[in-house]
Scaffold this active site. Structure first.
Site, PDB file in Angstrom:
ATOM      1  N   GLY B 268       0.802  -1.187  -0.022  1.00  0.00           N
ATOM      2  CA  GLY B 268      -0.012   0.102   0.030  1.00  0.00           C
ATOM      3  C   GLY B 268       0.950   1.191   0.145  1.00  0.00           C
ATOM      4  O   GLY B 268       2.035   1.107   0.018  1.00  0.00           O
ATOM      5  N   GLY B 270       1.995   5.022   1.614  1.00  0.00           N
ATOM      6  CA  GLY B 270       1.960   5.746   2.837  1.00  0.00           C
ATOM      7  C   GLY B 270       3.268   5.673   3.667  1.00  0.00           C
ATOM      8  O   GLY B 270       4.226   4.795   3.193  1.00  0.00           O
ATOM      9  N   ASN B 271       3.357   6.044   5.081  1.00  0.00           N
ATOM     10  CA  ASN B 271       4.332   5.929   5.748  1.00  0.00           C
ATOM     11  C   ASN B 271       5.239   4.574   6.137  1.00  0.00           C
ATOM     12  O   ASN B 271       6.196   4.236   6.318  1.00  0.00           O
ATOM     13  CB  ASN B 271       4.179   6.733   7.160  1.00  0.00           C
ATOM     14  CG  ASN B 271       4.825   8.136   7.041  1.00  0.00           C
ATOM     15  OD1 ASN B 271       5.932   8.488   6.354  1.00  0.00           O
ATOM     16  ND2 ASN B 271       4.330   8.879   8.138  1.00  0.00           N
ATOM     17  N   GLU B 293       0.343  -1.956  -7.123  1.00  0.00           N
ATOM     18  CA  GLU B 293      -0.476  -1.188  -7.656  1.00  0.00           C
ATOM     19  C   GLU B 293       0.364   0.195  -8.054  1.00  0.00           C
ATOM     20  O   GLU B 293      -0.076   0.743  -9.145  1.00  0.00           O
ATOM     21  CB  GLU B 293      -1.840  -0.928  -6.483  1.00  0.00           C
ATOM     22  CG  GLU B 293      -2.528  -2.116  -6.519  1.00  0.00           C
ATOM     23  CD  GLU B 293      -3.486  -1.785  -5.497  1.00  0.00           C
ATOM     24  OE1 GLU B 293      -4.880  -2.042  -5.423  1.00  0.00           O
ATOM     25  OE2 GLU B 293      -2.928  -1.627  -4.239  1.00  0.00           O
ATOM     26  N   ASN B 383     -10.928   6.436   2.778  1.00  0.00           N
ATOM     27  CA  ASN B 383     -10.557   6.669   1.413  1.00  0.00           C
ATOM     28  C   ASN B 383     -11.515   5.437   0.823  1.00  0.00           C
ATOM     29  O   ASN B 383     -12.190   5.897  -0.283  1.00  0.00           O
ATOM     30  CB  ASN B 383      -8.954   6.358   1.172  1.00  0.00           C
ATOM     31  CG  ASN B 383      -8.144   7.405   1.863  1.00  0.00           C
ATOM     32  OD1 ASN B 383      -8.702   8.362   1.924  1.00  0.00           O
ATOM     33  ND2 ASN B 383      -6.865   7.082   2.193  1.00  0.00           N
ATOM     34  N   GLY B 387      -7.211  -1.802  -3.431  1.00  0.00           N
ATOM     35  CA  GLY B 387      -6.860  -3.043  -3.811  1.00  0.00           C
ATOM     36  C   GLY B 387      -6.534  -4.086  -2.598  1.00  0.00           C
ATOM     37  O   GLY B 387      -6.340  -5.202  -2.782  1.00  0.00           O
ATOM     38  N   LYS B 407      -5.133   9.425  17.296  1.00  0.00           N
ATOM     39  CA  LYS B 407      -5.619  10.850  17.827  1.00  0.00           C
ATOM     40  C   LYS B 407      -4.984  10.714  19.198  1.00  0.00           C
ATOM     41  O   LYS B 407      -5.497  10.929  20.180  1.00  0.00           O
ATOM     42  CB  LYS B 407      -7.258  10.607  17.832  1.00  0.00           C
ATOM     43  CG  LYS B 407      -7.861  10.438  16.768  1.00  0.00           C
ATOM     44  CD  LYS B 407      -8.810  11.790  16.518  1.00  0.00           C
ATOM     45  CE  LYS B 407      -9.415  11.609  14.971  1.00  0.00           C
ATOM     46  NZ  LYS B 407      -9.563  13.031  14.619  1.00  0.00           N
TER      47      LYS B 407
END
Lengths: 508, 508
Positions: B268, B270-271, B293, B383, B387, B407
């Protein structure tokens, strides 16, 4: 009977079930044949259970881990559960004694997509398999095995187990010889190749299970039928559910999204499935195909009548009358039925390629189209997910069917939030109850909710669901999938507390 | 610029974005290019949004339905959402303005497995597509199209739409010519054939998108970069999560279930994904493959360094520095990167065959291993599923990763019951937080709960989760998956009511 055992070495290993069972030791992982009450070993599990009970009476531990194809019968799951002889069971069951033990928390049960079991075993995710107990129709001279009324995971169990006990069951029709198609092209990644099946009737394997005779430690002769499947005429509710689905097929044909040959049918087992099959016959379809898991009497009738041209499955679950019909018309049926290994019958690659029409039962659907196939009240296992996920995710259509109420009207089949999710909103296209059919294709969550409440909910629960949805649409933090989390599971909690999901004001 | 448009007829259709946008009418279904902020049209959506705002100012309705590959950027989703110009959007988005509109309940959003979108369009499930707006690198003399930085669903949109608007973007590197592999062997069932891809670097298609020039109504020239992806160095939490996964890989190699070439990686964005990729480099791996992807800067670095030998994806989402690196070493990268259509990058047949290692983020996991990838608090869309389901269900391994809290510690990433389920207990193998890794393979629900609580939960929430599980194990109606339904969602409800999932006594 001995003419069913043509391999000279293996014929010398014939012994009693008790003698064979004595080779199964506490702590072993034992893989057994059996899929939907067909092709399971008939004698060794019972003998094993007796030995377990004796051990327990002596104060000794005696439990094993049991892997199968799918559900078996009282002679396997029932007796072993009764004896408290299983510490772990996978991947699917439907035995009342076993179910009670699972839901009393007395053993570990793992509920797995049936199309995943074989490969996860090859991957080593379930550890080492010590022993396999496999029912067969017969043993050929070269040691290869004529599979029985189910193939299931038998190829995998025979390959993976250190040792093998064979049960040769005289009651299984010898005429099944040649109906099976055992695919030996599987491999572990990165060595996998395309599976070259493009039609439900393609044969891509061999009629027999390969066997290393050196691994066999016992051969047991049996003479007992598979669990008889009662074939009740569909009730009115089932017929109404089937009617909605058949109407839907007609409208899809009119819209040009299906032809009058439909696409390969996958059908769960039970009353609703039988009603759908019966309805196909009445609706004038001919030349259809099935790519499914189980062939029951109803499917046999459709084949006889030409409604279904060919059926592929992994289990042949027939009543005595069905076996009689089969035996009387062997040559006809052998050309029209193929039994495969369960990693092939339930393979995502093939289900997607063929574009199966997936038709499965459910326990409940929520208003957003999430489906619970396994857990009563979110906590108690019914049977398991079976192959429903393999087919629903990858098929051309995915239908989930249930009466709109259960327990005499006290439980709703449509709930605000599913208490367990086996099929997500991303995977469910049609929700069907006797009230109607909700077509969720191309709908957002809120559009789905309106459709499901309108088309599928029972009038006793419809106002409650509408009220929940209306209030959630106003008050929910997020309004993509509106929920009031402090009452989203209130239908279930109320049933636990009061014995009905209906609130006091709505009870009659 | 004109040398990017070699087809004589199409070069005559060059016009302004405003002129092109004026051909888009209210109520149309419009399919657009774009996947993970790459290859989306840069000019027409903005011009369209302006025309929508003018119409709205005149008191006229002007909304369209928008289909894409996946997420786009402010220049598409942002401006159309701002204008209130979308009545429906599918299948994935990540734009803040659009997200707010979705969660305010102002438009319909359908969240679909990315591997399902193309075929459901072919099946007719999303209705007729009036118009496609597609960014390309260039138009060849024969009318075929050099795809841009994402392929996504463009093949499908071009085939299915009545009319086509092309955006030719001068900023997209012409050097991408030849990197794409557009597969034209797809068909509708029952005419489907095996997809003959067996390695991530196999080419099975054509470098260009086929086009019927008669369908093109406008060509717009643009000169704007893709949304820049900020490439921050992984933070400590992400590095710890990545570390657990890398340790796991090592132990799997030792156990013989993986080799030191692993299996094709899906990652995926991101970080955390970046941290995993960076960790692979540090751990000494070489010659790996990716079947994924999106190719981001981090993946480019691994290719440069030989850690990854070849990468297959559907989107090429690079920062300006990444594009610079790519342009400077075109010949090297062109042999090592393949961009495919998204029905191929996310195809269950191929993901299962290749045995991908699926690594994806999540919002929360429950103690039984059900994963929520999409809905904050069960109601608000983040989001979309993207996939993650295509890869998790069909891969060799499925890992879901998240910090143990969010949070500022007020929300737990591990909860008693997921408030929304995108990946069921049947599909999740590894749950990873910075606290540790829970290996769920071969575990029953209760075994999973003990493992997840022990390995993954944050100490602030661990006692609460353990207490819930202990009480549920005693008091639950069914003890297969113990739950107390009246408090199973209490973490979420407490956050809504008090701003933290911690009960009063546990707050610091």
């Amino acid at each position: 009977m001995r003419d069913r055992i043509s391999h000279p070495g293996l014929s010398k290993l014939v012994m009693t079930a008790e003698q064979a069972a004595a080779m199964i030791k506490p702590g072993m992982t034992v893989a057994m044949s059996g899929f939907t009450g067909a092709g399971y070993p008939k004698a060794v599990p019972g003998a094993l259970a007796a030995q377990m009970e004796e051990a327990h009476a002596r104060g000794e531990d005696f439990q094993i881990k049991v892997l199968t194809g799918a559900s078996t019968a009282p002679e396997l799951d029932g007796v072993l559960a009764q004896a408290g002889g299983m510490e772990l069971r996978l991947p699917y069951q439907s035995d009342p004694t076993l179910r009670k033990r699972i839901n009393d928390g007395e053993l570990e049960y793992i509920d797995i997509h049936l199309g995943h079991v074989a490969q996860y075993t090859w991957f080593g995710f379930y550890g080492h398999i010590d022993l396999a107990v496999i029912e067969v129709v017969g043993i050929n001279e070269d040691g290869s095995l004529i599979p029985s009324s189910s193939v299931g995971n038998n190829k995998t169990w025979i390959e993976q187990a250190d040792k093998i006990i064979l049960e040769v069951n005289m009651q299984q029709p010898a005429a099944m010889d040649g109906m099976h198609d055992v695919y030996y092209g599987t491999a572990l990644p990165p060595h996998r190749k395309p599976i070259m099946l493009v039609n439900p009737d393609d044969r891509i394997g061999e009629p027999y299970l390969r066997l290393d005779p050196e691994k066999v430690i016992a051969v047991v002769e049996t003479d007992a039928p598979d669990r008889m499947t009662p074939f009740a005429a569909p009730d009115e509710t089932s017929q109404m559910i089937a009617g909605h689905l058949l109407d839907f097929f007609e409208s899809e044909i009119k819209a040009g999204r299906l032809t009058n040959k439909l696409l390969p049918l996958q059908s769960g087992v039970g009353n609703i499935a039988n009603a759908v099959l019966a309805g196909l016959s009445g609706a004038g379809y001919t030349g259809l195909t099935a790519y499914t898991e189980v062939i029951q009497d109803g499917m046999l009738e459709l084949i006889r009548d030409g409604v279904i041209r060919v059926a592929s499955a992994t289990s042949f679950s027939l009543s005595p009358a069905g076996i009689e019909e089969f035996n009387s018309n062997i040559d006809f049926y052998r050309k029209r039925i193929i039994l495969r290994t369960q990693e092939i019958s339930n393979h995502p690659e093939l289900i997607r390629r063929l574009g199966c029409i997936a038709m499965n039962g459910m326990i409940e659907a929520d208003i957003y189209g999430n489906v619970n196939s396994t857990h009563v009240g979110g906590t108690a296992m019914m049977n398991g997910i079976g192959g429903s996920g393999d087919f629903a995710r990858n098929g051309f259509l995915s239908a989930f069917m249930s009466p709109s109420t259960a327990k005499g009207g006290k439980i709703s089949g449509i709930v605000p939030m599913a208490s367990h999710v086996d099929h997500t909103e991303h995977d469910t296209m049609l929700i069907i109850t006797e009230r109607g059919l909700a077509d969720l294709r191309g709908l957002s969550p809120k559009q789905r909710a309106r459709t499901i409440i309108e088309k599928c909910a029972h009038p006793d629960f419809q106002p409650l669901l509408q009220d929940y949805f209306d209030r959630a649409s106003r008050e929910s933090v997020g309004k993509h999938t509106p929920h009031l989390l402090d009452e989203s599971l209130a239908f279930h909690q109320r049933f636990i507390e009061t014995g009905t999901s209906l609130p006091e004001a709505a009870r009659r």
